[in-house]
Each structure stands twice: as C-alpha cells, then as structure tokens.
Design a protein around this motif. Sequence first.
Motif, PDB file in Angstrom:
ATOM      1  N   GLU A  37       1.112  -1.181   0.124  1.00  0.00           N
ATOM      2  CA  GLU A  37       0.279   0.261   0.389  1.00  0.00           C
ATOM      3  C   GLU A  37       0.950   1.041   0.155  1.00  0.00           C
ATOM      4  O   GLU A  37       0.308   2.156  -0.681  1.00  0.00           O
ATOM      5  CB  GLU A  37      -0.984   0.043   1.186  1.00  0.00           C
ATOM      6  N   LEU A  38       2.128   1.638   0.828  1.00  0.00           N
ATOM      7  CA  LEU A  38       3.156   2.244   1.092  1.00  0.00           C
ATOM      8  C   LEU A  38       3.512   2.961  -0.297  1.00  0.00           C
ATOM      9  O   LEU A  38       4.081   4.009  -0.353  1.00  0.00           O
ATOM     10  CB  LEU A  38       3.431   2.518   1.670  1.00  0.00           C
ATOM     11  N   GLU A  39       4.180   1.590  -0.965  1.00  0.00           N
ATOM     12  CA  GLU A  39       4.832   1.707  -2.040  1.00  0.00           C
ATOM     13  C   GLU A  39       3.989   2.402  -3.381  1.00  0.00           C
ATOM     14  O   GLU A  39       4.289   2.900  -3.786  1.00  0.00           O
ATOM     15  CB  GLU A  39       5.467   0.622  -2.417  1.00  0.00           C
ATOM     16  N   GLY A 122      -5.373  -1.417  11.910  1.00  0.00           N
ATOM     17  CA  GLY A 122      -6.280  -0.673  11.983  1.00  0.00           C
ATOM     18  C   GLY A 122      -5.090   0.750  10.157  1.00  0.00           C
ATOM     19  O   GLY A 122      -6.110   1.157   9.793  1.00  0.00           O
ATOM     20  N   ILE A 123      -4.074   0.430  10.479  1.00  0.00           N
ATOM     21  CA  ILE A 123      -3.115   1.188   9.585  1.00  0.00           C
ATOM     22  C   ILE A 123      -3.989   0.853   8.054  1.00  0.00           C
ATOM     23  O   ILE A 123      -4.442   1.722   7.343  1.00  0.00           O
ATOM     24  CB  ILE A 123      -1.621   1.045   9.753  1.00  0.00           C
ATOM     25  N   ASN A 124      -3.470  -0.195   7.862  1.00  0.00           N
ATOM     26  CA  ASN A 124      -4.045  -0.818   6.586  1.00  0.00           C
ATOM     27  C   ASN A 124      -5.627  -0.220   6.091  1.00  0.00           C
ATOM     28  O   ASN A 124      -6.377   0.333   5.126  1.00  0.00           O
ATOM     29  CB  ASN A 124      -4.305  -2.278   6.877  1.00  0.00           C
ATOM     30  N   GLU A 125      -6.687  -0.199   7.843  1.00  0.00           N
ATOM     31  CA  GLU A 125      -8.057  -0.088   7.241  1.00  0.00           C
ATOM     32  C   GLU A 125      -7.644   1.811   7.525  1.00  0.00           C
ATOM     33  O   GLU A 125      -8.810   1.899   6.511  1.00  0.00           O
ATOM     34  CB  GLU A 125      -8.766  -0.038   8.451  1.00  0.00           C
ATOM     35  N   SER A 126      -7.660   2.269   7.411  1.00  0.00           N
ATOM     36  CA  SER A 126      -7.475   3.781   7.776  1.00  0.00           C
ATOM     37  C   SER A 126      -6.832   4.301   6.039  1.00  0.00           C
ATOM     38  O   SER A 126      -7.465   4.799   5.289  1.00  0.00           O
ATOM     39  CB  SER A 126      -6.560   4.204   8.875  1.00  0.00           C
ATOM     40  N   LEU A 127      -5.749   3.703   5.518  1.00  0.00           N
ATOM     41  CA  LEU A 127      -5.046   3.543   4.387  1.00  0.00           C
ATOM     42  C   LEU A 127      -6.628   3.442   3.245  1.00  0.00           C
ATOM     43  O   LEU A 127      -6.886   4.182   2.736  1.00  0.00           O
ATOM     44  CB  LEU A 127      -3.870   3.727   3.958  1.00  0.00           C
ATOM     45  N   ARG A 128      -7.185   2.410   3.650  1.00  0.00           N
ATOM     46  CA  ARG A 128      -8.281   2.057   3.269  1.00  0.00           C
ATOM     47  C   ARG A 128      -9.033   3.275   2.591  1.00  0.00           C
ATOM     48  O   ARG A 128      -9.583   3.238   1.666  1.00  0.00           O
ATOM     49  CB  ARG A 128      -8.781   0.681   2.870  1.00  0.00           C
ATOM     50  N   ARG A 129      -9.398   3.764   4.096  1.00  0.00           N
ATOM     51  CA  ARG A 129     -10.594   4.677   3.706  1.00  0.00           C
ATOM     52  C   ARG A 129     -10.018   5.896   3.142  1.00  0.00           C
ATOM     53  O   ARG A 129     -11.482   5.972   2.509  1.00  0.00           O
ATOM     54  CB  ARG A 129     -11.375   4.645   5.546  1.00  0.00           C
ATOM     55  N   ILE A 130      -8.887   6.602   3.452  1.00  0.00           N
ATOM     56  CA  ILE A 130      -8.995   7.131   2.780  1.00  0.00           C
ATOM     57  C   ILE A 130      -8.849   7.498   1.499  1.00  0.00           C
ATOM     58  O   ILE A 130      -8.952   7.842   0.352  1.00  0.00           O
ATOM     59  CB  ILE A 130      -7.388   8.189   3.478  1.00  0.00           C
ATOM     60  N   LYS A 131      -8.256   6.048   0.629  1.00  0.00           N
ATOM     61  CA  LYS A 131      -8.328   5.903  -0.727  1.00  0.00           C
ATOM     62  C   LYS A 131     -10.008   5.750  -1.550  1.00  0.00           C
ATOM     63  O   LYS A 131      -9.802   5.913  -1.896  1.00  0.00           O
ATOM     64  CB  LYS A 131      -7.746   4.357  -1.159  1.00  0.00           C
ATOM     65  N   ASP A 132     -10.475   5.308  -0.306  1.00  0.00           N
ATOM     66  CA  ASP A 132     -12.407   5.090  -0.981  1.00  0.00           C
ATOM     67  C   ASP A 132     -12.403   6.286  -0.805  1.00  0.00           C
ATOM     68  O   ASP A 132     -13.668   6.861  -1.970  1.00  0.00           O
ATOM     69  CB  ASP A 132     -13.074   4.910  -0.135  1.00  0.00           C
TER      70      ASP A 132
END
Length: 947
Positions: A37-39, A122-132
């Motif tokens: 995700e970060l890449e 939790g970080i993965n979920e936050s990143l997914r939410r921001i992307k959505d």
Amino acid sequence: MAENFLTPVIESLVHLLTNEVQSFKGVRRKVECLKRELEIIQCLLKDADAKSDRGELSDAVKTWVKQLREEADHTEDVIDEYRRYVAQSTGDKRGFVGFLRKVGLQIKALKSRYPIASQIRGINESLRRIKDEGRAYGLSQSLGLQRSSRENTYMEEHDSRLGSLFIVEDDEYVDVPSIQEELRRSLVEGGSSRTVTSMVGQGGIGKTTLVKKVFDEVKHNFDCHAWIDVSQSYDVKILVKSMIQQMFEIAGCTSTSTREHHTIQGLITPLRQYLQAKSYLVVFDDVWNANFWEVIKHALPSNNKGNRIIITTRNSTIAAACKESPFDTVQKLETWSQEMAWKLFCKKAFRYEFESRCPEELESLSHKIVSKCQGLPLTIGTVAGLLSRTRKVQFEWQRALDNLDFEFQTNPELTRITKILSLSYHDLPYHLKSCLLYFGIFPEDYKISCDRMYELWIAEGLVKAYGNKTQKDVAKEYLNELIERNLVVFELYYGALPYCRAHDLIREFIYSRADDLCFCRVLDGKNLFGGKSRCLSIRGSMKNVSETMKEYTSVRSVFLFNFNDDLIRNMSSLVTLLQTCKLLKVLDFEGAHLDYLPEEIGYLFHLRYLNLKHTKIKVIPKCIGKLHNLQSLNLMFTLVQRLPKTIGKLHNLQNLNLKLTLVQELPLEINKLQNLRHISSFFKDRTSSNTSSAHGTNLGVKIQEGFGYLENLETLEYVNVHPSGVVSFINDLEKLMKLKALGLLKLTTETSRAISAANAKNLNHLEHLYLATTNEDYILDVEPLSESPPLQLQRLNLIGQLKELPRWISELWNLQALFLSFSKLTEDPLKYLKHLPNLTSLRLRKSYEGDQLHFEEGGFQKLKDLTLLNLKELKLVKMDKGTLSQLKTLNIGSCRLMEEIPAGIEHLRNLKELKIRDMTREFVVRIQPNGGLDYPKIQHIPMVHIF
C-alpha cells in the motif's frame, strides 16, 4: 520529496518483516500488505508533489494528500514504538546484534503484551478508507496530467521575465563594467572559430538583463542574429522555428521550411544551409536541461565566420556541458557589491526627486533595506520601485523595513521574485528537495559546517549509498549539485574548513515550502510557526515548551539555537522533551549553554545523531551505552575529559568528533566499534604556555593498540605517535584500507620516515593528510611518499622542518589547500606549486627563509586565498601580470623586513580583501600617504585592513 519521505517507513517495514514478526501468525501478511500500500502511495505522493510545484492541486486534493502523509507518519510511529518496546523488554547485554538474536526466543511472549497486529490492521483500514474517500470525490483521478495547466504555468514563467528583456530607461539599470566589457569584447573580437559563452548565476542576479544590453549593442556586427527564450518547458522544434523566423526576417526573405517540415532533422537542415555562409549571434536564455546543447548545436554550423553563441543558465553543470573547445568560456555572475546595489537602489527609489540621491535622514534605513536584498538586482530594483511611491519620511521607511519579509509573501510585485527563485526548487530531482528544505531548520545567516550537514542528512535517511560510494560520498554529491544549481552558497574558512548556507532569498521560499509540507516547526518562546511536523527548531528559550510537549510526541528531530543560561534554568523542560519525544533520531544541542546531559538521554533507542558541540558538558553519562543506533557523536569544544567505557556498546556509531575537548586518551573499548568511520579528535592544553610546539597548544590524543580492527575507518585525526609504539602503530595503520583523512602529531624524523615508507602505497587514496612534528626543530621526512604519491589529496598540512619541498607535491593535481608551517625552506617553493590546477588556498607560515617570493605569469590560476605569515627574511613579493587571476583574499602578517605592498598587486583585479598586520611602521606609512587609503595600487580593492 515524496520519494524520500516514505522510503524510511518502507525500510522499517522491511526490517520488521526480516527480523521481528516472522513468528507472528497473520502479522507477516498484514505487514506485507501495508508495504505494498505504501509503495503505491509513494508514487501518488510523488505525482502530487510535482503538481503542487506547478500549482495544479486543488485544496481538496491537498487535504487528501495530507491525510495520506499523516497516516504514513503514524505507520512509522507504530513500527518504531514497537521496536523500542522490544529492545527494552528483551534487554541487551551484547548490544543491538545481541538483541536481534534474543528476539526469536522472546517474540511469542511479547505478542500478548504489544498489540502490533491490531495496530497494523488499523493502519491498513485507515489507508483503505482514505483511498475510498479520494475515489468517491474523484480526487485520485485529478492527479492525471493536465497539459493546459502546465502551459499556463509556462506562460507565467515567461511573463515574470519580460522586465529583464525591456530596460527602457537608464535609471532601471546599473552597468557591470568588467563583465559587460569582457562579454562585448569576446563577441566582436577574437578568432574566427565558433565560440560559446555561458553566463551562470542564481535567479534574479541579472543574467538576462546584462546579456540583452550587450546583445543589442553588438548584434548589428553579424549577418543575422536571434534571441531564443528556452526556460524549463521547451520544445526543440519550436526553438528551431523561432531561430529560422528571426534569421530570415533579418535577411529580408521568407522561408517555407517551418511549414513543410515537422521533424527536427527537417528543420535543422535548411537552417544549417542558410547559416553556412553567414556570421551569426544567437542567445539561448534560461537553459535548464543539460541535454539541450547536445541537440541544438547541430543547427549552428562552425564555418569560421566568427560566430558567437551565448547561453544563460542557473546551473554550472549545464554551462560546463556547453563548453567544447578551448575558446568557449564560462562566466559566473556573483551577487552585487554593496556599492553597485546602493547605486541601483538610489536610481530607482529616488528617480523622481532628490536628483536620484538618498536624503541623509534616510541613509541608515536605506542601507538596511538594501542589505535585505542580498545583492540581487531583481530584488533591489523591485523593492526600490515600491519605495519610490512611498513618502520619503523616516517612519514610513521604518515601517517598510519592518514589513519587508511579509511583503515578499503578499505583495504581488514582490511575490513574482519568489516565483522566479522558486523555479530552481521545482527543477530539482525529488531526492534533493528534502535536502534543500533542510536548510530551513537553521536561523537566518547561520553558517553550517558541510560535515554537519552530511551527517544530518544521513541520520535522517535522506542519503543512500550505492555502488562503491559511501553515504558521505553521496551526501557530498548532493551538496555539490545544490551548489552547482546556485541554490546554496559554499564558503571556505581559513582556506580549508567548508561551510554552506542557503541563498537568503531562496531561504524565504524554503520557509514557505517547509510550512506547506509540515517539514519543520519553529518555536521561539513566543510565536509558533508551522503546523504538525517531524522536526522542531527551538530558538532562544525553552520557556513554555513543556506545556506544549504533548503535541510533539512523534517528533524525530530537535534543534536548539541561540541559547544562553535559560536552558540550564529550564532543564526540566529539556527533561520533559526527552521523556515525551521517545522516538527521536536527531538531537542537536550545538552552542547551547548546557552543563550536563540528563540521564533521560538513554531512553532514546532510535537516536542516530547527537551533537553537543560548544556546550559546557563535562561528563558523558554511562547511559550513553544504551544508544545502540547512534551513528554520530560530536563533543567538539566541550569540557569532557574522559569517555565512559560504555561507549564500546555503541555498535552503530560511525562518527566520533572530539576536537578541542579535554579528552587526551581514547578508551580501549573504542576498538570494538566495527562500524566507526570517522574519529576526529584533538584537545586544547589550556595550561601549557609552550609556544615552540609546531602546532601551538592543540595536542593529539592517544589511541590504544588494536585500532586496526576498525576496518571501516575513513577518518583518523588527530592522534599522537609515540616512538616506543611506532611498530604496532604502523601495523594497525596498514589495516585501514578505507582511510581518506589522516592526521598524525608528535612525529619525529625517524617516525615520520618510518610511517611514510611503510604506508606509501596504502595512503594513495587519501583526500586529507596532516602531519606535524613534536616541535619546529624536528625534520618532517615524507620523502618516501615520492614512490607512490597520494594523488587524490585535496588538503595537505605539513608542519615541521623540510629538507626541501617534496617534489611529489607538484604532482597533486587534485590538491585544493596547502598549508606549510615551520618548513624553513631556503628555495622559493612557488615554482613547484604554480601549475597545480585546483589549488585554491595556500598558507605559508614560518616556512620560507628567502628574501623574495615571485608569483610568475600564468601561475596559480585557481588560487583564491593566500596567506603569508612570519616570513622573517622576506623583503619583496613580486606578482607578474597574468598570475593569481582569481585571488580574492591576501593576508600578510609579521613579515617585518617588507617595506611595501607586493609589486604588481594592481594586476589582481578580483582581489576583494587585503589584510596587513604586524609590519614595520615604515610599511604602514607608505601605504597610507596623508592618512588616507588612496595609494594608487590598492584603489581597486574594496576592503583593506591594516592592524
């Protein structure tokens, strides 16, 4: 920016995957997912940075990008907090390597106590939410290319340059006589070969204006001519078409080539044919791309008609790329002198009154305003133009001075200056943008040691080694490129100590950009500048810092500037800062009035850089042994007398700077530090009154036998060599195959010869060599080095008697600085040194016993700094015309038999400063007839100091 910003976070994840979460069921998969995700986000942020530079991001996209950055910050916090927790929980009897071996045994127990899995989830979920959310609002799509927007930016860039092309009245321009005349002469005189003249200088320095003035004066001497604006965004076909149009219009004919041909080759061919029998003058203004000349030169034939080409650029590397023949030249434009700046200011500020002269009551304020413009004619002219419309009364001009910084950010006439200067930043590759923004951490006019900047960049993860190059090698390349692009000023103190600083007006842009990117936050005791960031620059006081510390828990770098005893009185604030900012990587206390180091320093597991230079610290606490990730420790100019044995636990320590401390001996434990790369150490004997020592009261330190185990060592300076231990010393020294800097003191004739003979081949990759005898009566025997001279040397210090000047010195083509002290030479050394192609600094102190020094024509073409001290038999210094053409500073002292200034000093047209001290009274009288400084030979020197 983005590329460097996320790289440390991704590397932390790789480290986590490799060493610490293999035993966690399900965690490894989550970490790998987060890494991917970060890449992807790294690529998005890189795109966003590029578009932000061009003003193409909406406020909504900026907010969305900011959320991604903050979540990436949070990721790094979680990983580093976890690693710190593991280190504290497992203990560490054998340092960080031992800790890693223990992790496998204790990781399962830690799993139940540290919620790493849930935090990463939790970080993965936050990143997914921001992307959505970005997808839902169409924000991610807005990062697609928008050509029209780029074209608009291109037009704005050109609009901001129009004023440089059209100088209507004399009061808008001040001649630069020497440069103008030289350029004019090079265009209309000289040989028939085609020549390229490159004018280099920072944005706003007047390249375009100066060239345009000369171009208009001489263009009619050529059959045809053209002025081509290049700029950052250019199309070669459009440039060639413009040349064709301008050239053919001058000849009174038309060409269909621009309509009939659509390829570069199709356009170049008819232009070459047309120019084959013509003399031409072409200016390419504002070149940014190093490949530009490789293409465009094919359109301009060499036909022996005296053709001339001028290129203006901000980048010295581009200018060098355009130089193909001995007739091609590069002219670097410097910032204007105070005299020139004042002349332009008065012309424009008082153009309608006072006969263009400054009223006496406004002189003091006006000089301060001119100083703020830092010698840039663009800024001087613009500021003066604004003031020309201001009432000529003191309180109005005082208000203008007080508000000048604010006006640079808000006034449309001044913000265009910032736009012009910002182009240089936008043109930087991503890895250099972070490096340039780092200068914004330091206060205005702060001079930064280049070595300090290298270490900071490395500690922050901004520099990556590659190939056979070390991180420091790469950091030097980064700084050199910023200097070549005229964004950073490079200065040598005492001819050898390199310092750097950002150009002052570039600094204003850096502050603005750093604020936008939350790069750094400034605390000055009263005002808080900037938002949330990873770096704190605390200035002047620790007052009220502890009350706001809860906002800075994720800060990674802390700098203290301009501190006095306030820091000692507010030690509790410092302790609170260390307790709160547990993830610190950089802690810079340089210059702070700090008399002890709190024990809380030992909790900073991630600390890589600790700078205590110029503090009053006397004792280094044992807890320093807990700083397993420390890479750089600077104790220079402290009162530290002894290093604790626990320093042997700093397995990652790379730089140890002990210069001018009271440390006389390095503990045996130093030899355990396998990663140590730099030892810089000598102490000040404050009790000694012995002045016969060849190096005064600065004494080397004792290093224990066995230092040969430090196989990665690149710097070893300054250590004492004792005759009784010279054999073991030589054996250890022979093992240090990576040495680039070596400083040895207390040498005798025998030990200097033995070391030179044994290490002649080992030392041929040195860049700095410093050798000093015990006192001035010993002979320094370095003749064995003639078998294999250290050809990579850039700095050479020889302190002690020499039988003769070593002839191998004349082979050191990379040598930049040469210092000879107590040499007692009887033959003029200059004839062996005059052709060294890169020598910029020469210092002769008690080194020559002849009565004459002769600087011959054609010699010392790169020398900028010359010092002659205590040459007691010297009577005459002769300087031929055509020697010392670049000399800027001449320092003469204690040469008691000299009665007049050097013969031929009037030929040194670039000399800026002449210092004369401790001479005979007759000498001073001759140089000051009638009590003035109008002696004909020195009238052209701006600064003359007589002590």
